[in-house]
Design an enzyme around this catalytic site. Structure first.
Site, PDB file in Angstrom:
ATOM      1  N   GLY A  15       0.833  -1.098   0.074  1.00  0.00           N
ATOM      2  CA  GLY A  15       0.169  -0.115  -0.048  1.00  0.00           C
ATOM      3  C   GLY A  15       0.925   1.269  -0.052  1.00  0.00           C
ATOM      4  O   GLY A  15       2.207   1.540  -0.379  1.00  0.00           O
ATOM      5  N   SER A  16       0.737   1.966   1.352  1.00  0.00           N
ATOM      6  CA  SER A  16       1.030   3.463   0.417  1.00  0.00           C
ATOM      7  C   SER A  16       2.679   3.427   0.974  1.00  0.00           C
ATOM      8  O   SER A  16       3.434   4.612   0.517  1.00  0.00           O
ATOM      9  CB  SER A  16       0.011   4.686   1.550  1.00  0.00           C
ATOM     10  OG  SER A  16      -1.079   4.315   1.048  1.00  0.00           O
TER      11      SER A  16
END
Lengths: 379, 647
Positions: free
Chosen positions: B326-327
């Site tokens: 993810g981020s």
């Protein structure tokens, strides 16, 4: 019979008799017994109280008896032959009736501290009786079938009683000893041929009878024969003893593992190591040199017995010494054959060496008889 | 009577002849005896000597003491403790069934045990001890010993067995040992003779398995003299063998236990790494299990419960679990783009809430968009559109290369079971694994750590440590073997522009400490201990249009196993990085709400070397932090096995 009938030129009397003993024979017998003491001490891990001590005590007693028998005139022993024989047969009957059961067989009577095995006694008394019989029997009647019957009965009675114990080994020894005396007495060779022929037949019958309701031997006796014929068949069961015995013997090599160093006997791989299989311990600890020495000593004893027999001028002495010699020979030969895997395990001890009171005493008394014949022989 | 004598002398010659014949026969037989003696004692002596030696000498293997496992401070993580077993020897015990009946009167024995023992006794030689029951209590040992006269052939024996004092806390790292099975032996090429010892314990998982050869040591041998029934008479010689090497791990047992307790209730993983040396101070996996169960031989219900648990307690998620980062992966994308010079930190990118690539709309997490964002804003607010754009500019090859440089997609060299490689996808990878060409959309997904990108929590911690130090820090789990220090994981310089790295760190600082940073609520208030981090929320599955139509808009409306993973990475202190931390909470919904607080608590715990004072938290978080500390303390005291509180 009286003393005079022997027409002796010179017979020693009193203490002088001791000088005329067959001393080499005495020394040889003592030497072999000493080997026995050493082995018994070794097997018990150096302890004297277990086997070696009692054995030495019995040897001392036996030695005294041997001398006592030796200085007693031989004609006394000839005269007592019949009585001695009857007593020993009586003992055999007695042991059958009230003997102590050991190893599945009735074999001994406890008389105070002494454990008497009448079968051992019977071997000597039989020789005495046969020698006396043939001494009495004119030579021309020796092979007469009618005069053949009494000695056969004399032999068969103890054999049957010992077989009933059941003690196959000793029965065979008695049979062999008796046969040897008859052979030396001059019984016609054709009878022997006939007997050997029937023995062959009997062996056949024994094997044929196996497993039938009328089988002639005990199961354990059959198993011993099987084991003998093929020890590897059951290496952990019945064949175990003989396999381990051979390992003990063979692992001794030339010079052996040393006193008290025999692993096979000390670690209990060897069965009956102080009685029937004592030879294996000796061979293991003292090697080929030890075992061949023992055989040589036995050979020398036989040689001296043979010479003594030849020196005797009367038939009783001659046959007596020969018979005792054969009996002695059969004992150690059968034992050695057995422990070296050449004969079935029949439970015959090694003479003078194995632990066992009555056998040692009887043997020493028998050697006393030989000495008596030697001392009182006509010169 | 004179006659008789004369007749006697008549037979003399024949008698001599016959005696001579008899003597010859005797001599012959004695010859046979002598020949037989020579045959056995001279010719076959060697053979029999060997047989006699085989008879009396038995070789026994002496199992070496298994190496111990310690943490960095010398706290025992795996030890050998004495265990007692009841053995029975048939030859001494008499009739087996009666002997066992007598034993059953003294200690509990069920019918199955009795039958199994009887079967075993039937199988082995009569002098071989057969184990009736293993791991009996001291009370049973005492009762058997006290009743020894009535129980011939029954004895209590002592042996060593592996024990894990920290139990579930170190289960995944240390692993466990178990009795070697025929199946295990079949897999080995040249099995150590030690494995012939029944129920010999060897490492099945974790460090126990990976360092098995070191820990096991070398078998000793004992030559013993036995008698005819196999009883030991004396020892002839003894070679003690070599005990296994003692292994010191880089773990900090206290921190490890804290992490396990802090993660309790989640299906999560957390790694704490020393930024300088790469030492793994804590490798937390939740839920966990008690490794001691496996040493004893786990029961079927226990095994089923562990194996079928949807939270996968047996998995070491920190190294085995590969998650879309993810981020948190935006750090990699940013570094790749800045390094390549396709964008400068000051350049801005317009975020209107979505980016359209090849006709497909890629949404930013913020529906309304972030407006113009520069690099600092992009990381601080975790703007997706910025990365869609720079990812496309720099291309997947550079992103994948940077990912590998930062440790993602490279299997970390740690001695744990089934360590995952992760995926740093590029065009070749896709062709090889999916037989498809790489598309721009794939790059767009990858630039925000979605799509094909997979990283393990350990890799994320490595990535963070590398960003924090600018060095190629590598994880180190084994600190010393038998007192010999193992090479440090410090590594050489990454070769990245230090100015760029400083920008990245500064942005990560803002993520936590800027009032509008995504992890502002998880900041550390203690001066000098401020941390820098990055949140991540990775989608497991898109919310379908149909679901959206039904009104499903948030994770809370979805079943657990379809919610987003919550991720967090951080390092602290910001100006002098000592610890790098990564947290993954499976299906934990939001990185900032679920993972970041855990990361903060763990970081503080590492920084303070114990529970931090509450004023290390911002004032509005102190009450909550106090409650959490109380909960964790309770768990740490009320061990074992924290239970999952959340479904």
């Amino acid at each position: 019979m009286s003393y005079l009938e022997y027409q002796v030129k010179f017979v020693p009397s009193g203490l002088k008799k001791l000088l005329y003993l067959n001393w080499p024979l005495v020394l040889l017998v003592t030497a072999v017994s000493c080997m026995g003491f050493v082995m018994l001490a070794s097997i018990s891990g150096g302890r004297m109280d277990l086997w070696a001590g009692p054995q030495i005590e019995r040897f001392g007693l036996g030695f005294v008896l041997m001398i006592a028998v030796a200085v007693t005139p031989i004609w006394f022993w000839r005269s007592s032959a019949a009585v001695a024989y009857l007593v020993s047969i009586g003992l055999l009957v007695l042991v059958e009736v009230m003997g102590t059961v050991g190893m599945g067989a009735q074999r001994w009577i406890d008389i105070g501290p002494l454990r008497l095995q009448p079968s051992e006694v019977a071997k000597v008394t039989l020789v005495m009786a046969l020698a006396a019989y043939y001494d009495w029997l004119p030579a021309r009647r020796v092979s007469n079938p009618i005069w053949l019957a009494p000695p056969l009965l004399l032999i068969v009675a103890p054999v049957v009683l010992v077989l009933a114990q059941p003690n196959l080994g000793t029965a065979v020894l008695i049979l062999g000893t008796g046969g040897a005396v008859m052979w030396c007495a001059g019984v016609h060779w054709a009878y022997f041929a006939a007997v050997f022929g029937s023995i062959g037949g009997a062996v056949f019958a024994v094997f044929e009878s196996r497993g039938t309701p009328w089988q002639l031997l005990h199961d354990y006796q059959y198993r011993r024969i099987d084991t003998f014929l093929d020890p590897s068949q059951d290496p952990l069961g019945a064949g175990y003893n003989i396999t381990q015995a051979k390992i003990a013997l063979g692992s001794g090599g030339w010079t052996g593992k040393g006193f008290m160093q025999g692993t096979q006997s000390r670690l209990n791989f060897l069965p009956e190591k102080h009685t029937d299989f004592i030879f294996n311990t000796l061979a293991e600890e003292f090697g080929f040199l030890g075992s061949i020495t023992l055989l040589a000593l036995y050979g020398l004893i036989l040689l001296f017995l043979f010479t003594a027999a030849m020196q005797c001028r009367d038939r009783f002495s001659s046959l007596l010494v020969t018979g005792i010699g054969v009996s002695f020979f059969l004992l150690f030969a059968v034992n050695m054959l057995m422990v070296m895997g050449l004969a079935p395990v029949v439970g015959v001890p090694l003479p003078l060496v194995s632990y066992g009171g009555s056998q040692l005493l009887v043997l020493l008394i028998a050697f006393g008889l030989v000495q008596s014949a030697h001392v009182h022989r006509p010169r | 009577m004179r006659n008789a004598r004369n007749e006697g002398s008549e037979v003399w010659p024949r008698m001599t002849r016959r005696a001579a014949l008899l003597g010859t026969a005797q001599l012959g037989l004695m010859g046979v005896l002598g020949w037989r003696m020579k045959q056995l004692q001279v010719d076959q002596a060697d053979e029999f000597a060997l047989l006699a030696e085989e008879n009396r000498v038995n070789m026994r293997l002496i199992p070496p003491g298994r190496g111990l496992i310690f943490d960095r401070n010398g706290v025992a993580l795996a030890t050998n403790e004495p265990v007692y077993r009841i053995v029975i020897v048939r030859e001494a015990a008499g009739e087996p069934r009666e002997a066992l009946a007598r034993l059953a009167a003294v200690m509990p024995l069920d019918a199955g045990t009795i039958e199994a023992t009887l079967a075993e006794m039937e199988r082995v030689a009569s002098f071989v001890p057969v184990t009736v029951r293993d791991r009996v209590s001291w009370d049973d040992v005492a009762r058997v010993t006290a009743n020894a006269p009535a129980l011939p052939g029954v004895t209590a024996e002592v042996g060593l067995s592996r024990s894990y004092p920290r139990g579930p806390d170190t289960a995944h790292v240390v692993g466990y040992v178990g009795p070697v099975s025929d199946y295990d032996l079949g897999l080995m090429e040249d099995p150590d003779p030690l494995f012939q010892i029944p129920k010999f314990q060897f490492g099945k998982t974790g460090v126990e398995a990976k360092l098995e050869d070191l820990l096991r040591g070398k078998a000793g041998t004992q030559r013993i003299e036995v008698n005819s029934v196999g009883r030991v008479m004396r020892e002839l010689s003894r070679d003690e063998g070599t005990p296994g090497a003692d292994v010191q791990l880089s773990l900090d047992a206290e921190l490890q236990s804290y992490v396990e307790a802090r993660l309790a209730g989640e299906s999560a993983a957390c790694v704490v790494m020393d930024c300088e040396s790469g030492d793994l101070l804590a490798v937390g996996n939740a839920p966990t299990f008690d490794p001691n169960l496996f040493v004893r031989g786990i029961s079927v219900p226990d095994w089923t419960a562990l194996n079928e648990n949807i939270y996968r307690p047996l998995a070491a998620k920190a190294v085995q679990g590969a998650y879309p980062p993810g981020s948190t992966f935006k750090i990699v994308t940013a570094l790749a783009a800045l390094e390549a010079g396709v964008i400068s930190p000051e350049d801005t990118v317009w975020c209107g809430g979505y980016t359209e690539v090849s006709g497909i709309r890629f949404h930013c997490w913020k529906r309304g968009g972030h407006g113009n964002v520069d690099f600092n804003d992009s990381l601080k607010y975790s703007c997706d559109c910025y990365y869609y754009e720079v990812g496309q500019r720099v291309g997947i090859e550079a992103i994948a290369a940077m990912a590998r440089r930062m440790g993602v997609g490279v299997r970390p060299d740690v001695p744990m079971s089934a360590v995952a490689e992760g995926i740093a996808p590029d065009a070749d990878w896709k062709r090889a694994h999916h037989d498809e060409a790489w598309r721009v959309g794939d790059t767009v997904n990858a630039s925000i750590g979605q799509g094909y990108v997979l990283a393990t929590p350990l890799q994320l911690a490595v990535m963070t440590a590398r960003v924090a130090t600018g060095r190629e820090v590598a994880p180190r789990l084994v600190r010393a073997i038998d007192g010999v220090e193992q090479p440090s994981g410090a590594g050489g310089p990454l070769g990245l522009n230090e100015n760029l790295l400083r920008r990245v760190r500064a942005s990560m600082f803002d993520v936590v400490n800027h009032a509008r940073g995504t992890a502002h609520k998880a900041r550390i208030a203690a001066a000098g201990f401020e941390m820098a981090g990055k949140t991540g929320t990775s989608q497991v599955r898109r919310i379908t249009a149909e679901e959206r139509a039904r009104g499903v808009t948030s994770n809370a409306d979805l079943p657990w196993n379809r919610r987003d993973h919550a991720l967090w990475v951080d390092f602290a202190p910001y100006d002098n990085p000592r610890f790098a931390v990564s947290v993954v909470v499976e299906h934990g919904s939001g990185g900032s709400t679920t993972a970041a607080p855990i990361g903060r608590d763990v970081t503080l715990q590492a920084l303070y070397g114990g529970f931090p004072p509450l004023d290390a938290y911002p004032s509005d978080k102190r009450e909550e932090a106090g409650q959490m500390q109380a909960r964790v303390r309770a768990l740490l005291q009320g061990r074992p096995a924290p239970t999952l509180g959340r479904a």
